[in-house]
Structure formats: C-alpha cells, structure tokens
Design an enzyme around this catalytic site. Structure first.
Site, PDB file in Angstrom:
ATOM      1  N   ASN A  12     -34.196 118.990 -27.207  1.00 51.60           N
ATOM      2  CA  ASN A  12     -33.659 119.620 -28.410  1.00 51.60           C
ATOM      3  C   ASN A  12     -32.216 119.973 -28.100  1.00 51.60           C
ATOM      4  OD1 ASN A  12     -32.926 121.221 -30.542  1.00 51.60           O
ATOM      5  ND2 ASN A  12     -34.389 122.877 -30.121  1.00 51.60           N
ATOM      6  N   LYS A  14     -30.061 121.198 -29.952  1.00 55.11           N
ATOM      7  CA  LYS A  14     -29.555 122.357 -30.712  1.00 55.11           C
ATOM      8  C   LYS A  14     -28.169 121.991 -31.271  1.00 55.11           C
ATOM      9  CE  LYS A  14     -32.527 125.312 -28.040  1.00 55.11           C
ATOM     10  NZ  LYS A  14     -32.838 126.641 -27.523  1.00 55.11           N
ATOM     11  N   HIS A  98     -38.793 126.405 -35.329  1.00 52.53           N
ATOM     12  CA  HIS A  98     -38.178 126.818 -34.058  1.00 52.53           C
ATOM     13  C   HIS A  98     -37.813 128.302 -34.166  1.00 52.53           C
ATOM     14  CE1 HIS A  98     -35.464 127.182 -30.688  1.00 52.53           C
ATOM     15  NE2 HIS A  98     -35.990 126.064 -30.216  1.00 52.53           N
ATOM     16  N   GLU A 100     -35.337 129.903 -33.314  1.00 56.88           N
ATOM     17  CA  GLU A 100     -33.967 130.188 -33.773  1.00 56.88           C
ATOM     18  C   GLU A 100     -33.870 130.083 -35.293  1.00 56.88           C
ATOM     19  OE1 GLU A 100     -32.121 127.420 -31.051  1.00 56.88           O
ATOM     20  OE2 GLU A 100     -32.742 128.733 -29.411  1.00 56.88           O
ATOM     21  N   GLU A 170     -43.369 127.963 -27.495  1.00 58.10           N
ATOM     22  CA  GLU A 170     -42.074 128.374 -26.935  1.00 58.10           C
ATOM     23  C   GLU A 170     -41.974 129.890 -27.001  1.00 58.10           C
ATOM     24  OE1 GLU A 170     -38.932 125.099 -27.053  1.00 58.10           O
ATOM     25  OE2 GLU A 170     -38.947 125.941 -29.047  1.00 58.10           O
ATOM     26  N   GLY A 176     -33.742 129.778 -23.312  1.00 54.98           N
ATOM     27  CA  GLY A 176     -32.339 129.958 -22.932  1.00 54.98           C
ATOM     28  C   GLY A 176     -32.083 131.141 -22.009  1.00 54.98           C
ATOM     29  N   SER A 215     -36.828 127.415 -20.982  1.00 52.44           N
ATOM     30  CA  SER A 215     -36.287 127.381 -19.617  1.00 52.44           C
ATOM     31  C   SER A 215     -37.000 126.384 -18.705  1.00 52.44           C
ATOM     32  CB  SER A 215     -36.291 128.787 -18.998  1.00 52.44           C
ATOM     33  OG  SER A 215     -35.424 129.646 -19.724  1.00 52.44           O
TER      34      SER A 215
HETATM   35  P1  13P Z   1     -34.185 126.077 -23.220  1.00 50.26           P
HETATM   36  O1  13P Z   1     -34.832 124.916 -22.526  1.00 50.26           O
HETATM   37  O2  13P Z   1     -32.691 126.028 -23.207  1.00 50.26           O
HETATM   38  O3  13P Z   1     -34.746 127.385 -22.780  1.00 50.26           O
HETATM   39  O4  13P Z   1     -34.565 125.930 -24.797  1.00 50.26           O
HETATM   40  C1  13P Z   1     -35.874 125.727 -25.164  1.00 50.26           C
HETATM   41  C2  13P Z   1     -35.911 125.399 -26.606  1.00 50.26           C
HETATM   42  O5  13P Z   1     -35.632 126.221 -27.452  1.00 50.26           O
HETATM   43  C3  13P Z   1     -36.275 124.029 -26.974  1.00 50.26           C
HETATM   44  O6  13P Z   1     -36.546 123.942 -28.334  1.00 50.26           O
END
Ligand code: 13P
Length: 254
Positions: A12, A14, A98, A100, A170, A176, A215
């Site tokens: 992803n 982002k 997601h 976010e 997640e 992150g 992560s």
């Molecule tokens: P990270 O791998 O940067 O923690 O992000 C995970 C994520 O949100 C994947 O959709």
C-alpha cells in the site's frame, strides 16, 4: 500460513510516488521476483498512477490494486472514484476501510460496507481493513471492535461475499509506528475472524485469506507468516523500497 490458501502480499503505497519513482520501484521489484511462484502480489498505487502502474505490470505476475473507492456507482460526487473506473484501469483489488480513511475521513462501518459492496458489483475484490486502536486494545475491546467491523459487512452481504475478498487485520497502533503485533497477538485476532466467518460458512472461511498489516518488515515477516491463520501481509512503508518489499515477499515464499 496454511498450505491450502494461496499467499497474498500487497504494497500500500499510500500517498507516495512519482512517475519516475514508480517506474524504478516496479522495475526493481520485477527483477527481484523469482519465476513460477504461486499466490498473489498486489501493488496499491494512488489513483493518478493507476494507468501507469497498470502498464508497468502488463505481463507481470503482480496485480494492481487501488486504495479506496466510492460507494456510489456514478453521479455528482466531486473528487470520488467509482469501482467501475478502477476496473477500467485494470485494478483487481481495492482497499476498503483502511484506518486512515476511517480516522481522517470519518468513514463509518456502514460506509465501508457499502464500499465493499460497490467493489464486488464492479467485479473488483475488496480488501476489508479492520483493527483496533491502542486505547481499545488497552481497554480489552479488541475482539469487540474487529467483530463489529466484520459484522457490518457480513450482515449486509453474507459469507458468500468473502469468496472474492481479502480480510486485512491492521491494528491501528501498529501502523507506521514500528510497533508490530507479536505473531501470537495477530494470530489470535486472525483466528477469531476466521471463526466468525465460519459460523456462517465454514468452507468459505477455510479459503478466506486473512492478512496482517502494521509495521511488517523483512525481519519480522517470516514469524508473522508462519502462523496458521496469517496468509500474507499488507505492507505500507516497507513497500516503498524494492529491497525491503522483496525480502517480505520472499518471507512469504514468493
Ligand atoms: P506500515 O507497514 O507502514 O506500518 O503500514 C501498514 C498499512 O497501513 C498498510 O495498509
């Protein structure tokens, strides 16, 4: 990982990328992948780059995904992108819910469920993202939260809808942050989710790919993927570096 379920790993990206950077990244990943692998590797690019990445992936074993989709099919929804548009550009998967999007854009369980349905209607495979916040985990509410998020889709579309979907656990506190869930913590939630789908349809539950995100890095991926109910990963930061993403793909037996 269960031998009966094909492994699934997605990057992803982002809100990262550029025309030149995407071309270099996809090229480096392609060169590092072994031939004849089973399972799927998906790249979820930002909307403006879907056409570019679709072309870059032509003839590749990797497939294209998007990061969000509108719940509506068409109309006066400025700035939104429909599932049919994503399908037009060669997307096979789309992330829905997601954390976010839930947190920064106020997406409710109901809205996420509608997006899930819109994706299915256009022939896309939704990747339903769910997970608890740190406060919810500390309050002992992890199970309640993830089941609520899953049920919002299960009650609306039934277990059959999961035949063409992926579940991504997640935990928000792991995204992150560098603070990955332990394999045991993740496995417990994955098992719970599979059991909940199995209450409606055991064969669909047995085939459902449930992947972990938050992560995931080269040095923890193999421990996570060794769990019986963890079928792969949804990778954020580590999907932006070919070397890191490849190491995770290799940990997933790609
Ligand atoms: P990270 O791998 O940067 O923690 O992000 C995970 C994520 O949100 C994947 O959709």
């Amino acid at each position: 990982m269960s031998s009966s379920r094909p492994t699934w790993v997605a990057g992803n990206w982002k809100m990262h990328g550029s025309l030149a950077g995407n071309a270099a990244l996809v090229d480096a990943i392609q060169k590092g992948l072994k031939a004849g692998i089973t399972g799927e590797i998906v790249l979820c690019a930002p909307f403006p780059y879907l056409d570019q990445v679709s072309r870059l992936l032509s003839g590749s074993m990797m497939t294209l995904g998007a990061q969000d989709v509108s719940q509506d099919a068409a109309g006066a929804f400025t700035g939104d992108v429909s599932a049919a548009m994503l399908a037009d550009f060669g997307c096979r998967y789309v992330l829905v819910g997601h954390s976010e999007r839930r947190r920064l854009h106020g997406e409710t369980d109901e809205k996420v469920a509608e997006k899930f349905g819109a994706a299915l209607s256009a022939g896309l495979r939704p990747v339903l993202c769910l997970g608890e916040t740190l406060a919810e985990r500390k309050a002992g509410q992890t199970e309640k939260i993830v089941i609520r998020q899953l049920e919002a889709v299960l009650t609306l579309y039934g277990a059959a809808a999961f035949q063409n979907a992926v579940l991504a656990y997640e935990p928000v506190w792991a995204i992150g942050t560098g603070r990955v869930a332990t394999p045991e913590e993740a496995e417990a939630v994955h098992r719970l989710l599979r059991e909940r789908v199995a209450m409606k349809d055991s064969s669909i539950a047995a085939e459902l790919r449930i992947v972990y995100g938050g992560s995931v890095k080269a040095d923890n991926a193999s421990f996570l993927f060794a769990q019986p109910n963890i079928d792969g990963g949804l990778i954020g930061g580590a999907s932006l570096e070919a070397k890191d993403f490849l190491a995770i793909c290799h940990a997933a037996n790609f």
